[in-house]
Scaffold this motif. Structure first.
Motif, PDB file in Angstrom:
ATOM      1  N   SER A 154      -2.045  -1.251   5.639  1.00  0.00           N
ATOM      2  CA  SER A 154      -1.986  -0.929   6.905  1.00  0.00           C
ATOM      3  C   SER A 154      -1.346  -2.141   7.537  1.00  0.00           C
ATOM      4  CB  SER A 154      -3.379  -0.856   7.475  1.00  0.00           C
ATOM      5  OG  SER A 154      -4.152   0.473   6.988  1.00  0.00           O
ATOM      6  N   PRO A 161       7.054   0.694   9.173  1.00  0.00           N
ATOM      7  CA  PRO A 161       6.347   1.786   8.690  1.00  0.00           C
ATOM      8  C   PRO A 161       6.785   2.639   7.299  1.00  0.00           C
ATOM      9  CG  PRO A 161       7.272   1.830  11.050  1.00  0.00           C
ATOM     10  CD  PRO A 161       7.732   0.570  10.132  1.00  0.00           C
ATOM     11  N   TRP A 162       8.099   2.341   6.871  1.00  0.00           N
ATOM     12  CA  TRP A 162       8.365   2.737   5.583  1.00  0.00           C
ATOM     13  C   TRP A 162       8.543   1.528   4.699  1.00  0.00           C
ATOM     14  CZ3 TRP A 162       8.017   7.742   6.326  1.00  0.00           C
ATOM     15  CH2 TRP A 162       8.255   8.220   7.589  1.00  0.00           C
ATOM     16  N   THR A 236      -6.819  13.091  11.221  1.00  0.00           N
ATOM     17  CA  THR A 236      -5.634  13.822  10.917  1.00  0.00           C
ATOM     18  C   THR A 236      -5.145  13.269   9.449  1.00  0.00           C
ATOM     19  OG1 THR A 236      -4.158  12.259  12.132  1.00  0.00           O
ATOM     20  CG2 THR A 236      -4.930  13.971  13.160  1.00  0.00           C
ATOM     21  N   GLU A 238      -2.900  11.776   8.699  1.00  0.00           N
ATOM     22  CA  GLU A 238      -1.876  10.491   8.756  1.00  0.00           C
ATOM     23  C   GLU A 238      -3.063   9.106   8.788  1.00  0.00           C
ATOM     24  OE1 GLU A 238       0.525  13.222  10.434  1.00  0.00           O
ATOM     25  OE2 GLU A 238      -1.482  12.673  11.168  1.00  0.00           O
ATOM     26  N   CYS A 239      -4.395   9.599   8.481  1.00  0.00           N
ATOM     27  CA  CYS A 239      -5.487   8.369   8.478  1.00  0.00           C
ATOM     28  C   CYS A 239      -5.152   7.603   7.065  1.00  0.00           C
ATOM     29  CB  CYS A 239      -6.779   8.772   8.798  1.00  0.00           C
ATOM     30  SG  CYS A 239      -7.256  10.037   7.634  1.00  0.00           S
ATOM     31  N   GLY A 240      -4.515   8.356   6.018  1.00  0.00           N
ATOM     32  CA  GLY A 240      -4.511   7.578   4.649  1.00  0.00           C
ATOM     33  C   GLY A 240      -5.545   8.131   3.768  1.00  0.00           C
ATOM     34  N   HIS A 242      -7.204  11.325   4.377  1.00  0.00           N
ATOM     35  CA  HIS A 242      -7.481  12.735   4.732  1.00  0.00           C
ATOM     36  C   HIS A 242      -7.548  13.615   3.737  1.00  0.00           C
ATOM     37  CE1 HIS A 242      -7.024  16.556   6.920  1.00  0.00           C
ATOM     38  NE2 HIS A 242      -7.615  15.702   7.903  1.00  0.00           N
TER      39      HIS A 242
END
Length: 507
Positions: A154, A161-162, A236, A238-240, A242
């Motif tokens: 994180s 982001p990538w 969602t 995106e939370c990692g 999910h």
């Protein structure tokens, strides 16, 4: 191999595991940083023997704080994080891939996902794979977060982001083996730490999910669902975590005998996780639960197509491959498609010769359809591990196919020695009563096998003269032997008025 890597670890009383870990990695890294949080065994001595810089620190109940202390001491441009119960895979691929990654790394790559393969059960007969960021640049912006189930990705993704990419590297994790979990009392420790963290941050989703996961692991599904269901409604993809949240929630509803609600969850997320074989397999199981066998085959077709992407998720060994094929065989069986079922089981065994469930289903299928040669042909093509042979003996007896045991006596010799009553029970099924008595009698007073042997001998003594019965003693005898002494006595007394009929049922 000079790679410019600092190995960073936190340890406490890891003398049993640390040497194995450091043996495998010492020639790959340039320095070893070990933060010790209060060991009372030989852990510190072992670490120093490998040239480690050992930092002693008081344990505060915060895994991230200890991890970050080790990162702060690292002096090389890259950091690799391992636990003492993990082992770096010493393969040519791992070594070559590590060298390639670090020499050709682009400036926009800040970390690498590494596959962590966790061994489960008593000796690793099952495995779970996950991807975790364990190799990353030495940069002050990169730090661990979370008091428990800490992670570093994180912090990288917050400014790049990538910036975390796949590596193709693998680590083996031994910490989920049963004896390790029991020895370290991990569930109690984790619950204590999570509760402490929740007092400070009662609404933090990661902590609530960690608590739900602990309840789930303890099979306390009602408590787990109280946390999982609200999280699923709120979070969602995106939370990692999910995908795991979806899987656990659906599975928990199934365990609470609500397959229709579980299936609704899986169907809701099917499009999003079309490449998650474990979730697709669960969809098939839920269809089977509700008698929709053809629909189960559709789910399994998609699961098999997703097998190559299992590494993107937390995935159990065999998902999309031999597990899906075994489920496919079961669906075909229920549809009456015996040949297709046998093909599916044989294909599963070609991928995993030690799959006990596939062997058991194939054996029972061959017995039920009068095709025992199917077992012989599969066994000739696939090298069956000894443990699988041993598991198949009770299945053969339950299927009333003692001739199969005789036919494969050579291959089964070691397994038969480990199950001393099997030969006598098989002889009883074949109608060779005298030989069966001779084989069973020595075990009648044995502490472990005595109840089952005594019951089989009783049944032999009460058979109607001159009749050879095909019904096996094995299944019912094992069931009685597994019950309490009072239950066994009551059952035998109930059978006494019609001993001949009871003996016929047993033998």
């Amino acid at each position: 191999m000079q790679t410019g890597i600092s190995l960073c670890m936190i340890v406490k009383d890891e003398a049993r595991s640390l040497q194995r870990c450091l043996d495998a990695i010492q020639d790959v890294v340039d320095e070893i940083i070990v933060v010790d949080t209060g060991s009372t065994d030989e852990t510190i001595h072992i670490a120093r023997r490998y040239g480690a810089v050992v930092i002693s620190a008081a344990w505060t109940g915060d895994f991230s704080a200890a991890r970050n202390l080790s990162l702060a001491a690292a002096t090389h441009p890259w950091i690799l994080v391992l636990d003492a119960d993990e082992v770096w895979m010493q393969t040519e691929h791992n070594l070559a891939e590590m060298k390639r990654l670090l020499t050709s790394s682009q400036d926009d790559v800040w970390g690498y996902w590494i596959q962590v393969t966790s061994l489960l059960g008593m000796s690793g007969e099952e495995r779970v794979t996950d991807v975790v960021c364990r190799l990353f640049r030495n940069d002050p912006r990169i730090a661990f977060q979370g008091m428990i189930h800490e992670e570093v990705a994180s912090s990288i993704l917050s400014f790049a982001p990538w910036g975390v990419v796949d590596s193709g590297l693998e680590i083996i994790h031994y910490g989920y083996l049963e004896h390790v979990i029991v020895g370290k009392n991990k569930p109690e420790r984790n619950m204590r730490l999570i509760r402490s963290a929740l007092q400070e941050s009662p609404d933090q989703p990661e902590l609530l999910y960690a608590m739900a996961a602990e309840w789930f692991q303890q099979a306390r599904y009602d408590e787990a669902l109280k946390l999982l269901q609200p999280l699923l409604a709120k979070l969602t993809p995106e939370c990692g975590y999910h995908s795991d949240l979806v899987l656990k929630t659906a599975y928990a509803w199934r365990e609470r005998s609500r397959p229709e609600r579980a299936l609704a969850i899986v169907e809701e997320w099917r499009a999003v996780y079309a490449d998650f074989p474990d979730l697709l397999e669960l969809g098939a199981v839920l269809e089977l639960d509700q008698g929709r066998d053809a629909a189960a085959l559709d789910w399994l077709k998609q699961a098999k197509a997703a097998a190559s992407t299992a590494s993107r998720y937390t995935s159990v060994s065999g998902a999309g491959t031999y597990r899906s094929l075994t489920l496919e065989g079961m669906a075909h069986e229920r549809l009456g498609c015996w040949q297709e079922a046998a093909k599916a089981y044989t294909a599963a065994l070609a991928l995993q010769p030690g799959s006990l469930s596939a062997w058991q289903r194939l054996l029972l299928l061959a017995a039920a359809t009068g095709r025992p040669n199917a077992i012989a042909s599969a066994a000739q093509r696939i090298s069956l591990p000894p443990a699988a042979w041993q598991a198949l003996i009770p299945a053969a007896l339950d299927a009333h196919r003692p001739e199969w045991l005789s036919r494969h006596a050579a291959s089964l010799s070691a397994a038969l020695r480990a199950q001393p009553l099997a030969a006598g029970l098989a002889l009883a099924q074949l109608g060779e009563d005298a030989a069966a008595r001779a084989a069973l009698q020595p075990w009648a007073t044995h502490a472990q096998h005595g109840p089952e042997a005594a019951l089989a001998l009783w049944a032999l003594g009460h058979k109607q003269p001159g009749e050879h019965r095909t019904r096996a003693a094995a299944g019912l005898a094992r069931g009685v032997a597994a019950s309490s002494p009072a239950q066994r006595e009551a059952r035998q007394q109930a059978a006494a008025p019609d001993a001949a009929r009871a003996a016929e049922a047993l033998l």
